[in-house]
Design an enzyme around this catalytic site. Structure first.
Site, mmCIF file in Angstrom:
data_model
loop_
_atom_site.group_PDB
_atom_site.id
_atom_site.type_symbol
_atom_site.label_atom_id
_atom_site.label_comp_id
_atom_site.label_asym_id
_atom_site.label_seq_id
_atom_site.Cartn_x
_atom_site.Cartn_y
_atom_site.Cartn_z
ATOM 1 N N PRO A 29 0.785 -1.234 0.000
ATOM 2 C CA PRO A 29 0.000 0.000 0.000
ATOM 3 C C PRO A 29 0.820 1.288 0.000
ATOM 4 C CG PRO A 29 0.080 -0.900 2.195
ATOM 5 C CD PRO A 29 0.748 -1.916 1.302
ATOM 6 N N ASP A 52 5.213 3.096 -10.873
ATOM 7 C CA ASP A 52 4.226 4.166 -10.896
ATOM 8 C C ASP A 52 4.135 4.820 -9.533
ATOM 9 O OD1 ASP A 52 2.313 2.614 -9.280
ATOM 10 O OD2 ASP A 52 2.019 1.438 -11.105
ATOM 11 N N LYS A 74 0.093 6.901 -13.487
ATOM 12 C CA LYS A 74 -1.256 7.219 -13.952
ATOM 13 C C LYS A 74 -1.907 8.084 -12.883
ATOM 14 C CE LYS A 74 -1.880 2.895 -16.503
ATOM 15 N NZ LYS A 74 -2.689 1.655 -16.638
ATOM 16 N N GLY A 105 1.858 -0.512 -6.849
ATOM 17 C CA GLY A 105 1.259 -0.554 -5.528
ATOM 18 C C GLY A 105 0.307 -1.727 -5.374
ATOM 19 N N GLY A 106 0.075 -2.137 -4.129
ATOM 20 C CA GLY A 106 -0.866 -3.212 -3.850
ATOM 21 C C GLY A 106 -0.415 -4.549 -4.375
ATOM 22 N N ASP A 107 -1.344 -5.306 -4.939
ATOM 23 C CA ASP A 107 -1.064 -6.610 -5.521
ATOM 24 C C ASP A 107 -1.290 -6.518 -7.027
ATOM 25 O OD1 ASP A 107 -0.941 -9.803 -4.855
ATOM 26 O OD2 ASP A 107 -2.258 -9.381 -6.566
ATOM 27 N N MET A 189 -10.901 2.704 -5.699
ATOM 28 C CA MET A 189 -11.025 3.639 -6.831
ATOM 29 C C MET A 189 -12.435 4.205 -6.927
ATOM 30 S SD MET A 189 -8.870 1.441 -9.654
ATOM 31 C CE MET A 189 -9.846 -0.051 -9.358
#
Length: 278
Positions: A29, A52, A74, A105-107, A189
């Site tokens: 995260p 990113d 992005k 980020g994340g998975d 999101m």
């Protein structure tokens, strides 16, 4: 077709033309301390890191001196690199014999478009490995003190994308079923569409008193959260200036963030001792 291997990356080897590979690394995260050991090993063995803005950027200090870093950020409603171009970059660098790490980020496989990147590489004959990461869908609520499941409150949770509001063309979610599921609902999101989502949930039968919480910048020093109910969480978040990246939790467990002691904090230091990115 190459087979994707979900395991820790193999030891890096010298790059040879035509023998490159791609490792899809979930960075967690944002807190560099939540990057897995396997993910850090992949970065340390990279010739190219394609990354990113949501990745734990401070771990780039751990990349070899010769490694090239490619920024494909992005930004919501801002500048971005098309996914098709990202796919092309992975293939181009791998075909040049480089070990490419796609750090995000994340998975990679939880709303991270990792599946699309793997497919693009596989179709091009590029070997792909996957290093799973800690998804923000799990980490965000946990860091805010919200257990997604609780033996006396809920027996499951559902993670959905809020990128499209209910009734939008292209939306495949059954919001009525989600409203009546009795499980925790995690929305990623979904800041811009949260008013429409919560309105639809209530219209479809979710009790207006259902607790809700939004946590933003989970795992970073700027982390904060706001609480309310499904009816007012969108307005409360807007008034507080909540912006992406954020995770919204809707369900009985969201109330526990205010009823239980806050989780014990952990030092937010990146591996290697360098300062964390903001």
């Amino acid at each position: 077709m190459p087979v994707v291997a979900s395991r820790r990356p193999s030891a890096p080897q010298a790059a040879t033309p035509g023998t490159g590979s791609v490792v899809l690394v979930g960075g967690g995260p944002g807190d560099p301390g939540l990057l897995t050991v396997a993910g850090l090993e992949a970065v340390r063995g990279a010739d190219v890191v394609v990354t990113d803005r949501l990745a734990p950027l401070s771990v780039l200090d751990q990349a070899p001196p010769h490694a090239e870093v490619v920024d494909v950020a992005k930004i919501p409603r801002g500048s971005f690199t098309p996914q098709e171009r990202i796919n092309e970059l992975l293939v181009e660098h791998a075909r040049a014999g480089r070990r490419v790490v796609r750090l995000k980020g994340g998975d990679p496989f939880v709303f991270g478009r990792g599946g699309e990147e793997w497919q693009a590489c596989a179709e091009a004959g590029i070997p792909v490995e996957v290093v799973p990461g800690v998804s923000s869908a799990l980490a965000g609520p946990a860091l805010a003190g919200v257990p997604l499941t609780h033996r006396t409150l809920t027996q499951g949770f559902t993670v959905v994308s809020g990128h499209l509001p209910p009734h939008a063309a292209g939306s495949t979610l059954d919001w009525g079923a989600l409203a009546r599921s009795g499980t925790t609902l995690v929305v990623l999101m979904g800041i811009a569409t949260l008013p429409a989502i919560t309105e639809e949930l209530v219209a479809q039968g979710m009790p207006a008193t259902t607790p809700a919480l939004t946590v933003t910048d989970a795992g970073l020093p700027a982390q904060r959260s706001v609480s309310g109910t499904v009816v007012d969480i969108a307005a409360i978040g807007e008034a507080a200036g909540v912006r992406a990246p954020a995770v919204t939790v809707i369900g009985a467990v969201a109330a526990l963030a205010q009823q239980l002691p806050a989780p014990v904090g952990r030092p937010r230091r990146p591996p290697g001792g360098s300062s964390a990115a903001g």
